[in-house]
Scaffold this motif. Structure first.
Motif, PDB file in Angstrom:
ATOM      1  N   ASP A  27      74.649  26.335  43.823  1.00  0.00           N
ATOM      2  CA  ASP A  27      75.779  26.640  42.959  1.00  0.00           C
ATOM      3  C   ASP A  27      76.431  27.908  43.502  1.00  0.00           C
ATOM      4  N   GLU A  28      77.689  28.126  43.113  1.00  0.00           N
ATOM      5  CA  GLU A  28      78.386  29.326  43.577  1.00  0.00           C
ATOM      6  C   GLU A  28      79.098  29.944  42.374  1.00  0.00           C
ATOM      7  N   LEU A  29      78.765  31.207  42.119  1.00  0.00           N
ATOM      8  CA  LEU A  29      79.418  31.903  41.010  1.00  0.00           C
ATOM      9  C   LEU A  29      80.567  32.734  41.555  1.00  0.00           C
ATOM     10  N   PHE A  30      81.742  32.554  40.971  1.00  0.00           N
ATOM     11  CA  PHE A  30      82.924  33.338  41.301  1.00  0.00           C
ATOM     12  C   PHE A  30      83.204  34.300  40.145  1.00  0.00           C
ATOM     13  N   PHE A  31      83.387  35.572  40.458  1.00  0.00           N
ATOM     14  CA  PHE A  31      83.771  36.555  39.447  1.00  0.00           C
ATOM     15  C   PHE A  31      84.958  37.340  40.002  1.00  0.00           C
ATOM     16  N   VAL A  32      86.053  37.361  39.257  1.00  0.00           N
ATOM     17  CA  VAL A  32      87.247  38.054  39.743  1.00  0.00           C
ATOM     18  C   VAL A  32      87.205  39.516  39.302  1.00  0.00           C
ATOM     19  N   HIS A  33      87.232  40.413  40.285  1.00  0.00           N
ATOM     20  CA  HIS A  33      87.243  41.859  39.998  1.00  0.00           C
ATOM     21  C   HIS A  33      88.666  42.362  39.838  1.00  0.00           C
ATOM     22  N   ASP A  34      89.589  41.802  40.604  1.00  0.00           N
ATOM     23  CA  ASP A  34      90.980  42.226  40.505  1.00  0.00           C
ATOM     24  C   ASP A  34      91.874  41.072  40.949  1.00  0.00           C
ATOM     25  N   GLY A  35      92.977  40.875  40.222  1.00  0.00           N
ATOM     26  CA  GLY A  35      93.911  39.820  40.601  1.00  0.00           C
ATOM     27  C   GLY A  35      93.604  38.506  39.901  1.00  0.00           C
ATOM     28  N   THR A  36      94.129  37.436  40.481  1.00  0.00           N
ATOM     29  CA  THR A  36      93.995  36.098  39.899  1.00  0.00           C
ATOM     30  C   THR A  36      93.629  35.111  41.001  1.00  0.00           C
ATOM     31  N   VAL A  37      92.625  34.293  40.738  1.00  0.00           N
ATOM     32  CA  VAL A  37      92.201  33.278  41.703  1.00  0.00           C
ATOM     33  C   VAL A  37      92.123  31.934  40.988  1.00  0.00           C
ATOM     34  N   THR A  38      92.748  30.915  41.562  1.00  0.00           N
ATOM     35  CA  THR A  38      92.588  29.563  41.026  1.00  0.00           C
ATOM     36  C   THR A  38      91.580  28.808  41.887  1.00  0.00           C
ATOM     37  N   VAL A  39      90.589  28.219  41.235  1.00  0.00           N
ATOM     38  CA  VAL A  39      89.638  27.365  41.951  1.00  0.00           C
ATOM     39  C   VAL A  39      90.099  25.928  41.723  1.00  0.00           C
ATOM     40  N   GLU A  40      90.535  25.289  42.809  1.00  0.00           N
ATOM     41  CA  GLU A  40      91.022  23.912  42.738  1.00  0.00           C
ATOM     42  C   GLU A  40      89.878  22.938  42.988  1.00  0.00           C
ATOM     43  N   PHE A  41      89.968  21.787  42.327  1.00  0.00           N
ATOM     44  CA  PHE A  41      88.954  20.741  42.482  1.00  0.00           C
ATOM     45  C   PHE A  41      89.626  19.416  42.811  1.00  0.00           C
ATOM     46  N   ARG A  42      88.895  18.552  43.488  1.00  0.00           N
ATOM     47  CA  ARG A  42      89.413  17.223  43.816  1.00  0.00           C
ATOM     48  C   ARG A  42      89.381  16.319  42.588  1.00  0.00           C
ATOM     49  N   ASP A  43      88.370  16.503  41.750  1.00  0.00           N
ATOM     50  CA  ASP A  43      88.048  15.488  40.746  1.00  0.00           C
ATOM     51  C   ASP A  43      88.054  16.011  39.315  1.00  0.00           C
ATOM     52  N   ARG A  44      88.600  17.211  39.123  1.00  0.00           N
ATOM     53  CA  ARG A  44      88.668  17.748  37.753  1.00  0.00           C
ATOM     54  C   ARG A  44      89.753  18.811  37.707  1.00  0.00           C
ATOM     55  N   ASP A  45      90.037  19.312  36.515  1.00  0.00           N
ATOM     56  CA  ASP A  45      91.113  20.298  36.366  1.00  0.00           C
ATOM     57  C   ASP A  45      90.800  21.590  37.120  1.00  0.00           C
ATOM     58  N   ALA A  81      94.815  31.982  46.029  1.00  0.00           N
ATOM     59  CA  ALA A  81      95.345  33.174  45.358  1.00  0.00           C
ATOM     60  C   ALA A  81      96.758  33.432  45.846  1.00  0.00           C
ATOM     61  N   ASP A  82      97.713  33.514  44.929  1.00  0.00           N
ATOM     62  CA  ASP A  82      99.100  33.765  45.323  1.00  0.00           C
ATOM     63  C   ASP A  82      99.267  35.163  45.921  1.00  0.00           C
ATOM     64  N   GLU A  83      98.542  36.119  45.354  1.00  0.00           N
ATOM     65  CA  GLU A  83      98.552  37.485  45.897  1.00  0.00           C
ATOM     66  C   GLU A  83      97.111  37.898  46.161  1.00  0.00           C
ATOM     67  N   GLU A  84      96.930  38.945  46.958  1.00  0.00           N
ATOM     68  CA  GLU A  84      95.553  39.318  47.295  1.00  0.00           C
ATOM     69  C   GLU A  84      94.742  39.596  46.024  1.00  0.00           C
ATOM     70  N   ALA A  85      93.570  39.022  45.976  1.00  0.00           N
ATOM     71  CA  ALA A  85      92.666  39.211  44.847  1.00  0.00           C
ATOM     72  C   ALA A  85      91.293  39.615  45.370  1.00  0.00           C
ATOM     73  N   GLN A  86      90.520  40.250  44.485  1.00  0.00           N
ATOM     74  CA  GLN A  86      89.174  40.710  44.841  1.00  0.00           C
ATOM     75  C   GLN A  86      88.159  39.867  44.081  1.00  0.00           C
ATOM     76  N   LEU A  87      87.301  39.220  44.860  1.00  0.00           N
ATOM     77  CA  LEU A  87      86.388  38.223  44.326  1.00  0.00           C
ATOM     78  C   LEU A  87      84.953  38.648  44.617  1.00  0.00           C
ATOM     79  N   VAL A  88      84.095  38.536  43.590  1.00  0.00           N
ATOM     80  CA  VAL A  88      82.658  38.736  43.789  1.00  0.00           C
ATOM     81  C   VAL A  88      82.004  37.361  43.782  1.00  0.00           C
ATOM     82  N   LEU A  89      81.180  37.085  44.796  1.00  0.00           N
ATOM     83  CA  LEU A  89      80.491  35.800  44.906  1.00  0.00           C
ATOM     84  C   LEU A  89      79.012  36.002  44.670  1.00  0.00           C
ATOM     85  N   PHE A  90      78.420  35.055  43.992  1.00  0.00           N
ATOM     86  CA  PHE A  90      76.976  35.058  43.837  1.00  0.00           C
ATOM     87  C   PHE A  90      76.476  33.671  44.192  1.00  0.00           C
ATOM     88  N   GLU A  91      75.586  33.590  45.171  1.00  0.00           N
ATOM     89  CA  GLU A  91      75.142  32.284  45.669  1.00  0.00           C
ATOM     90  C   GLU A  91      73.820  32.449  46.406  1.00  0.00           C
TER      91      GLU A  91
END
Lengths: 123, 123
Positions: free
Chosen positions: A48-66, A88-98
Motif C-alpha cells: 500500500d502507499e500512503l500519500f500525505f500532502v504537506h503543502d499544495g494540492t495533489v490529485t490521485v487519479e485512478f483507472r477504475d474509480r473516482d 499537481a497543477d502547481e508544485e506540491a509537497q508530498l509525504v509518502l509512506f510505503e
C-alpha cells in the motif's frame, strides 16, 4: 535520535518527482517528494502507499474509480496493486509512506524511475 | 477510497491519550491522539513508533538519551524497545504510525491502557 522537520526537509532539495528518504520505521520508508505536472501511471504490487500532502494540492487519479484530490493536511492510502497517477497543477509537497525499497514508478519503467532513493539528513 | 483530513479527524473527538485509528497501510496503523500532561513510561518491544506533531508541542522523554521536543510539522521515530514518555504542557495533536495492534502503553499496564482502538471515520 534525530527529529525531522518536514519544512526543513522540503527546503533541502529542489528536484521534482525525486523522493528523498527521511525515516525508516520498521520495514517501511517515509519519503518527501516535490511534485508538479502529471506522473506516470503505475501500481505497486507488494505495498500500500500512503500519500500525505504537506503543502499544495495533489490529485490521485485512478483507472477504475473516482479521482481523489488531497489538500494540505489530508492523506490517502492507495491499496497495493491499484493503478494510480499523482497529478499537481502547481508544485506540491508530498509525504509518502510505503514499504522500504518501493520503486517510485512501481512496475512501470520510465525515465522517471528512481533506482536508488537518496537519504536526506535534516534535523 | 476515502481520504482523511487530519483537521476533521482531530475535530471529531475530545478524549486525551485515546488514539483513534484513521488508516491501515500494510500491516501498520495511523492513529490520531490528543495529548496533554505526562503519559506513562513505556516501550514497544516489537515495533518502532513514529510520532508526527500536527499541532502544538510534544516532548518525547527518554531514560537513556536526550529528550526530543517536536513542534508542528516535525517527526521522530522511536526505535522498538526504547523506553519513552510523551509529555505536552498544553494539548497537542499527535499522529502516530506504528505496527497494527500496538498497545498505547506498550508493555506497561495502567488505567490508561487502551485495549481496543476506535476507528474514526472521516472524509
Amino acid at each position: 535520535m534525530e527529529k525531522v522537520s518536514l519544512a526543513e526537509g522540503f527546503d533541502a532539495f529542489d528536484e521534482q518527482w525525486s523522493p528523498r528518504l527521511v525515516a525508516e520505521p520498521n520495514d517501511h520508508a517515509v519519503k518527501l517528494a516535490k511534485v508538479e505536472g502529471e506522473f506516470v501511471w503505475h501500481s505497486h504490487p507488494d505495498t500500500d502507499e500512503l500519500f500525505f500532502v504537506h503543502d499544495g494540492t495533489v490529485t490521485v487519479e485512478f483507472r477504475d474509480r473516482d479521482d481523489v484530490t488531497l489538500r494540505a493536511g489530508e492523506l490517502l492510502v492507495v491499496p497495493s496493486g491499484v493503478e494510480h497517477r499523482p497529478v499537481a497543477d502547481e508544485e506540491a509537497q508530498l509525504v509518502l509512506f510505503e514499504a522500504a525499497g518501493t520503486r517510485n514508478t512501481g512496475t512501470t519503467e520510465t525515465e522517471r524511475t528512481q533506482t536508488e532513493t537518496e537519504r536526506l539528513n535534516v534535523d
